[in-house]
Design a protein around this motif. Structure first.
Motif, short mmCIF file in Angstrom:
data_model
loop_
_atom_site.label_atom_id
_atom_site.label_comp_id
_atom_site.label_asym_id
_atom_site.label_seq_id
_atom_site.Cartn_x
_atom_site.Cartn_y
_atom_site.Cartn_z
N TRP A 233 108.98 -0.32 101.83
CA TRP A 233 110.10 -1.04 101.26
C TRP A 233 109.60 -2.31 100.58
O TRP A 233 110.01 -2.63 99.46
CB TRP A 233 111.11 -1.36 102.36
CG TRP A 233 112.48 -1.62 101.82
CD1 TRP A 233 113.46 -0.71 101.64
CD2 TRP A 233 113.01 -2.86 101.39
NE1 TRP A 233 114.58 -1.32 101.12
CE2 TRP A 233 114.33 -2.64 100.94
CE3 TRP A 233 112.51 -4.16 101.31
CZ2 TRP A 233 115.14 -3.65 100.45
CZ3 TRP A 233 113.32 -5.16 100.81
CH2 TRP A 233 114.62 -4.89 100.39
N PHE A 234 108.71 -3.05 101.25
CA PHE A 234 108.14 -4.27 100.65
C PHE A 234 107.36 -3.94 99.38
O PHE A 234 107.42 -4.68 98.39
CB PHE A 234 107.24 -5.01 101.64
CG PHE A 234 107.99 -5.93 102.55
CD1 PHE A 234 108.75 -6.97 102.05
CD2 PHE A 234 107.93 -5.74 103.91
CE1 PHE A 234 109.44 -7.82 102.89
CE2 PHE A 234 108.63 -6.58 104.76
CZ PHE A 234 109.38 -7.62 104.25
N GLU A 235 106.61 -2.86 99.39
CA GLU A 235 105.85 -2.47 98.20
C GLU A 235 106.78 -2.13 97.05
O GLU A 235 106.52 -2.50 95.90
CB GLU A 235 104.92 -1.30 98.53
CG GLU A 235 103.75 -1.70 99.40
CD GLU A 235 102.96 -0.53 99.98
OE1 GLU A 235 103.24 0.64 99.60
OE2 GLU A 235 102.09 -0.78 100.83
N ALA A 236 107.89 -1.46 97.34
CA ALA A 236 108.87 -1.13 96.30
C ALA A 236 109.50 -2.40 95.74
O ALA A 236 109.68 -2.55 94.53
CB ALA A 236 109.93 -0.19 96.86
N PHE A 237 109.81 -3.33 96.61
CA PHE A 237 110.40 -4.60 96.19
C PHE A 237 109.42 -5.38 95.33
O PHE A 237 109.79 -5.94 94.29
CB PHE A 237 110.79 -5.38 97.45
CG PHE A 237 111.93 -6.33 97.26
CD1 PHE A 237 111.73 -7.68 97.29
CD2 PHE A 237 113.22 -5.85 97.07
CE1 PHE A 237 112.78 -8.57 97.13
CE2 PHE A 237 114.29 -6.73 96.91
CZ PHE A 237 114.06 -8.09 96.95
N LYS A 238 108.14 -5.41 95.74
CA LYS A 238 107.10 -6.11 94.97
C LYS A 238 106.90 -5.44 93.61
O LYS A 238 106.71 -6.11 92.58
CB LYS A 238 105.79 -6.12 95.76
CG LYS A 238 104.60 -6.75 95.05
CD LYS A 238 104.75 -8.25 94.96
CE LYS A 238 103.47 -8.93 94.52
NZ LYS A 238 103.32 -9.09 93.10
N GLU A 239 106.96 -4.12 93.58
CA GLU A 239 106.83 -3.38 92.32
C GLU A 239 107.96 -3.76 91.36
O GLU A 239 107.73 -3.94 90.16
CB GLU A 239 106.84 -1.88 92.59
CG GLU A 239 106.55 -1.03 91.37
CD GLU A 239 106.49 0.45 91.72
OE1 GLU A 239 107.10 1.24 90.99
OE2 GLU A 239 105.83 0.80 92.72
N ASP A 240 109.17 -3.91 91.88
CA ASP A 240 110.29 -4.34 91.04
C ASP A 240 110.06 -5.75 90.50
O ASP A 240 110.39 -6.03 89.34
CB ASP A 240 111.60 -4.27 91.80
CG ASP A 240 112.17 -2.86 91.87
OD1 ASP A 240 111.56 -1.95 91.29
OD2 ASP A 240 113.22 -2.68 92.51
N LEU A 241 109.48 -6.62 91.30
CA LEU A 241 109.15 -7.96 90.83
C LEU A 241 108.11 -7.88 89.72
O LEU A 241 108.27 -8.49 88.66
CB LEU A 241 108.62 -8.83 91.98
CG LEU A 241 108.09 -10.21 91.58
CD1 LEU A 241 109.23 -11.10 91.08
CD2 LEU A 241 107.36 -10.86 92.75
N ASP A 242 107.06 -7.11 89.95
CA ASP A 242 105.98 -6.98 88.97
C ASP A 242 106.47 -6.37 87.66
O ASP A 242 105.93 -6.65 86.59
CB ASP A 242 104.84 -6.14 89.53
CG ASP A 242 104.11 -6.83 90.68
OD1 ASP A 242 104.26 -8.06 90.83
OD2 ASP A 242 103.42 -6.13 91.44
#
Length: 171
Positions: free
Chosen positions: A29-38
């Motif tokens: 979930w954190f990786e998906a959230f970070k990907e959206d930020l990136d």
């Protein structure tokens, strides 16, 4: 009767277990959230707000009430002592608690980045960032700049990472 009570207890515990993400699922979930930020699908402010609330494990209203004077980036500490009420007024936390949290380096870095970006954004409206500045604000639906966040601000944020969460069994 005892068997029924045991069965109900067992069912309740199974349901409760399903409410929580495993550490692997949380990491995804954190990786998906970070990907959206990136990928510029969410703002730095929203990412930092979410991450701050997660790390502090506080009420959203407490993160919403943070001022820069409550954050010591050099000591990597956050002094949590206020919350915002439903009318966006600063009040004491529930139980009048005052807690100093040590925060991880990653959150210090995020907050530092957000502080610089917020300073630039506020300057566009001739607003000077001071220690009394709320860390998280927005332009509300009436066009008010630098408005405190409303009670459901985080609840109403949408991002592609929600696709991951919505396709899981948790939400």
């Amino acid at each position: 009767m005892l068997k029924e009570a045991f069965g109900i207890k067992l069912q309740e515990s199974k349901i409760e277990e399903e409410l929580y993400l495993s550490s692997e699922e949380l990491q995804e979930w954190f990786e998906a959230f970070k990907e959206d930020l990136d990928n510029d699908k969410i703002s730095l402010k929203d990412y930092v707000l979410f991450f701050t609330t997660f790390i502090l494990n506080d009420r959203k209203s407490e993160s919403y009430a943070l001022h820069w004077k409550n954050i010591d980036l050099d000591k990597a500490e956050i002094n949590l002592k206020n919350a915002l009420d439903k009318y966006k007024n600063v009040k004491s936390t529930k139980g009048n608690k005052k807690t100093i949290f040590s925060i991880p380096h990653y959150l210090v870095t995020l907050l530092s980045q957000w502080k610089m970006q917020q300073k630039q954004e506020l300057a566009q409206f001739d607003i000077m960032q001071t220690p009394d500045q709320l860390v998280f604000t927005y332009i509300d639906t009436k066009g008010n700049v630098n408005s405190p966040l409303h009670v459901d601000y985080l609840n109403n944020k949408k991002c592609d990472c929600a696709d991951y969460v919505n396709n899981s069994r948790y939400i």
